[in-house]
Design an enzyme around this catalytic site. Structure first.
Site, PDB file in Angstrom:
ATOM      1  N   TYR A 172      26.644   9.061  19.641  1.00 37.17           N
ATOM      2  CA  TYR A 172      26.343  10.152  20.270  1.00 37.17           C
ATOM      3  C   TYR A 172      24.904  10.337  19.719  1.00 37.17           C
ATOM      4  O   TYR A 172      25.216   9.636  18.410  1.00 37.17           O
ATOM      5  CB  TYR A 172      27.161  11.260  20.091  1.00 37.17           C
ATOM      6  N   GLU A 214      22.461  12.735  22.177  1.00 38.30           N
ATOM      7  CA  GLU A 214      21.702  14.025  22.290  1.00 38.30           C
ATOM      8  C   GLU A 214      20.685  13.973  21.476  1.00 38.30           C
ATOM      9  O   GLU A 214      20.576  14.273  20.192  1.00 38.30           O
ATOM     10  CB  GLU A 214      22.625  14.723  22.625  1.00 38.30           C
ATOM     11  N   ASP A 270       7.003   5.806  41.813  1.00 39.76           N
ATOM     12  CA  ASP A 270       8.293   4.763  41.705  1.00 39.76           C
ATOM     13  C   ASP A 270       8.684   3.491  42.234  1.00 39.76           C
ATOM     14  O   ASP A 270       8.310   2.823  43.418  1.00 39.76           O
ATOM     15  CB  ASP A 270       9.050   5.172  43.188  1.00 39.76           C
ATOM     16  N   THR A 276      12.903   1.134  37.788  1.00 41.48           N
ATOM     17  CA  THR A 276      14.292   0.580  37.346  1.00 41.48           C
ATOM     18  C   THR A 276      13.681  -0.173  36.350  1.00 41.48           C
ATOM     19  O   THR A 276      12.961  -1.417  36.451  1.00 41.48           O
ATOM     20  CB  THR A 276      15.388   0.493  37.843  1.00 41.48           C
ATOM     21  N   LYS A 328      15.121  -4.961  37.849  1.00 43.08           N
ATOM     22  CA  LYS A 328      15.071  -5.937  38.756  1.00 43.08           C
ATOM     23  C   LYS A 328      13.759  -6.643  37.878  1.00 43.08           C
ATOM     24  O   LYS A 328      14.062  -7.953  37.600  1.00 43.08           O
ATOM     25  CB  LYS A 328      14.630  -4.445  39.888  1.00 43.08           C
ATOM     26  N   ARG A 367      20.986  -2.345  33.327  1.00 41.32           N
ATOM     27  CA  ARG A 367      20.859  -1.329  34.530  1.00 41.32           C
ATOM     28  C   ARG A 367      20.192  -0.054  33.949  1.00 41.32           C
ATOM     29  O   ARG A 367      20.854   0.722  33.007  1.00 41.32           O
ATOM     30  CB  ARG A 367      22.303  -1.115  35.147  1.00 41.32           C
TER      31      ARG A 367
HETATM   32  N1  DSN Z   1      19.304  -0.995  45.460  1.00 44.95           N
HETATM   33  C1  DSN Z   1      17.601  -1.006  45.104  1.00 44.95           C
HETATM   34  C2  DSN Z   1      16.357  -0.817  46.418  1.00 44.95           C
HETATM   35  O1  DSN Z   1      17.054  -2.045  46.845  1.00 44.95           O
HETATM   36  O2  DSN Z   1      15.504  -0.810  45.927  1.00 44.95           O
HETATM   37  C3  DSN Z   1      18.484   0.627  44.415  1.00 44.95           C
HETATM   38  O3  DSN Z   1      18.939   1.091  45.713  1.00 44.95           O
END
Ligand code: DSN
Length: 426
Positions: free
Chosen positions: A51, A53, A196, A223, A226, A232
């Site tokens: 942990y 925090e 984003d 993220t 990808k 993740r």
């Molecule tokens: N599955 C991802 C996308 O395609 O944007 C996130 O939702």
């Protein structure tokens, strides 16, 4: 793995089945990729037990000498790679990261200007079905008939609604963005320009697509799993106090990075997943390698071949082509929809994802489009000539969607093809 075999044979069997599925099939789902063996391995390291925090140097629990090392490495690598003044590496996912950014920069009732879902925006950017939409006010802009950003509309909506955030960066948009135009409009109305970049984070990191932070964006989220090929999770990257557009009295002491850190902890999340942060650090180390740059360049070349081969075979593409890694086929003028195409390709071992097209007349579970990307198969080594074969498999399947015999033969051909491109670590 041997431990699981005896402790939980059912889970072990499911893992083996998934390994087989991933090896024998072709992964073209936009947003999925393969993590390296090193990235996978550190996620099951002893950091999963701890942990932590707080942030490096300032935690609630003691005994953080090792967690501080890994989180600081992840932060430093993220800042360097993305040209950011600040990086928060704790958000548990893209959705959580977006909510942290909203809560850092807005009060309930404040407005976000975002791209309409069917034109490529993401649910977490403010779709009416989300909880976010009960807290904040989301106003949508759209693309033109050619699929380009409608700048007159974005400017008019910004002047009318005075958003706190103007959001760019999409889930189903195949074109490079003119970031400087978003920044110009955001500055005019004192909004934060927020990008984003979840889909293209890996390509920005490799320097093969433009970085919004280089064009004056204040905050960027990506993220990590990808195109970036990490675990993740998510990174929230920002510029410092110099360009703070919020212009509120409290900003003299609280700049954007501080607001973001406080929104993540203690605002929205508590114990960070240190094993994931460890894997983010390792993935970012891999990003700096020549091999990663070669993968990113090849993925964009592959996307160009994918688009041109599809057009040659009379498929219609949203915006007519691609500038990035993604292609969206428009089936609205044909007898099938994206869902039928997805199911047909699944029968031959090719995974794709149905997608809306701008102002889609069909419902979300039967949309008119199909999103395809090649980064995952590029990780497995496919090059331009292989992409031509992939398009040929897809085309033959879609032309024979009701002929189970042809589909079954194609499935075997796809399986043989995939043998040449092993999944990393399998
Ligand atoms: N599955 C991802 C996308 O395609 O944007 C996130 O939702």
């Amino acid at each position: 793995m041997p431990a699981i075999q005896t402790t939980d044979p059912e889970i072990y069997a499911a893992i083996l089945a998934e390994q087989k599925r991933q090896s024998e099939g072709m992964e073209l789902i936009a947003s999925e990729n393969y993590q390296s063996p090193a990235v996978l391995a550190v996620q099951s390291s002893v950091f999963a037990n701890k942990y932590s925090e707080g942030f490096p140097g300032k935690r609630y629990y003691w005994w953080q000498e090792n967690t501080d090392i890994i989180e600081q490495l992840a932060i430093d690598r993220a800042k360097k790679i993305f040209h950011a003044d600040h990086a928060n590496v704790q958000a548990l996912s893209g959705a959580a990261a977006n909510l942290c950014v909203y809560s850092a920069l807005m009060n309930p009732g404040d407005t976000v200007l975002w791209m309409d879902l069917s034109h490529g925006g993401h649910l977490t950017h403010g779709a009416p079905v989300t909880f976010f939409s009960k807290i904040f006010n989301f106003i949508r802009y759209k693309t033109t008939a050619e699929g380009k950003i409608d700048w007159e509309q974005v400017r008019a909506l910004a002047r009318e609604h005075k958003p706190k955030i103007i959001l760019a960066g999409f889930s189903a948009y195949p074109r490079e963005l003119e970031y400087e135009k978003f920044v110009e409009i955001a500055n005019e109305v004192w909004a934060v320009a927020f990008a984003d970049m979840s889909h293209i984070g890996g390509f920005i990191a490799a320097g093969v697509l433009k970085n919004p932070l280089d064009y004056g964006f204040h905050v960027m989220m990506t993220t990590t799993h990808k195109s970036l090929r990490g675990p993740r999770g998510a990174l929230i990257l920002s510029k410092g106090i110099v360009s703070n557009p919020l212009k509120k009295p409290e900003d003299t002491i609280e700049n954007i990075p501080t607001r973001i850190d406080r929104a993540v902890f203690p605002g929205m999340q508590w114990g960070p997943h240190m094993n994931t942060i460890c894997a983010i650090a390792v993935a970012l180390k891999e990003v700096e390698s020549p091999e990663f740059k070669a993968y990113a360049e090849q993925a964009l070349k592959n996307a160009q071949v994918l688009a041109s081969e599809l057009v040659t075979r009379n498929y219609k593409l949203v915006t007519g082509g691609t500038d990035n890694h993604m292609v969206i086929i428009d089936f609205s003028w044909t007898e099938i929809d994206g869902s039928v195409a997805e199911k047909t390709l699944d029968k031959i071992g090719i995974s794709t994802s149905k997608s809306t097209i701008p102002d889609d007349p069909n419902p979300p579970f039967r949309p008119s489009g199909l999103r395809i990307w090649l980064p995952a198969m590029t990780t497995r080594g496919v090059k331009e000539d292989d992409v031509k074969k992939i398009v040929a498999f897809m085309d033959e399947a879609l032309k024979n969607k009701d002929n189970e015999e042809v589909l079954s033969e194609l499935k075997n051909k796809v399986k043989d093809f995939c043998k040449n491109f092993p999944v990393p670590g399998l």
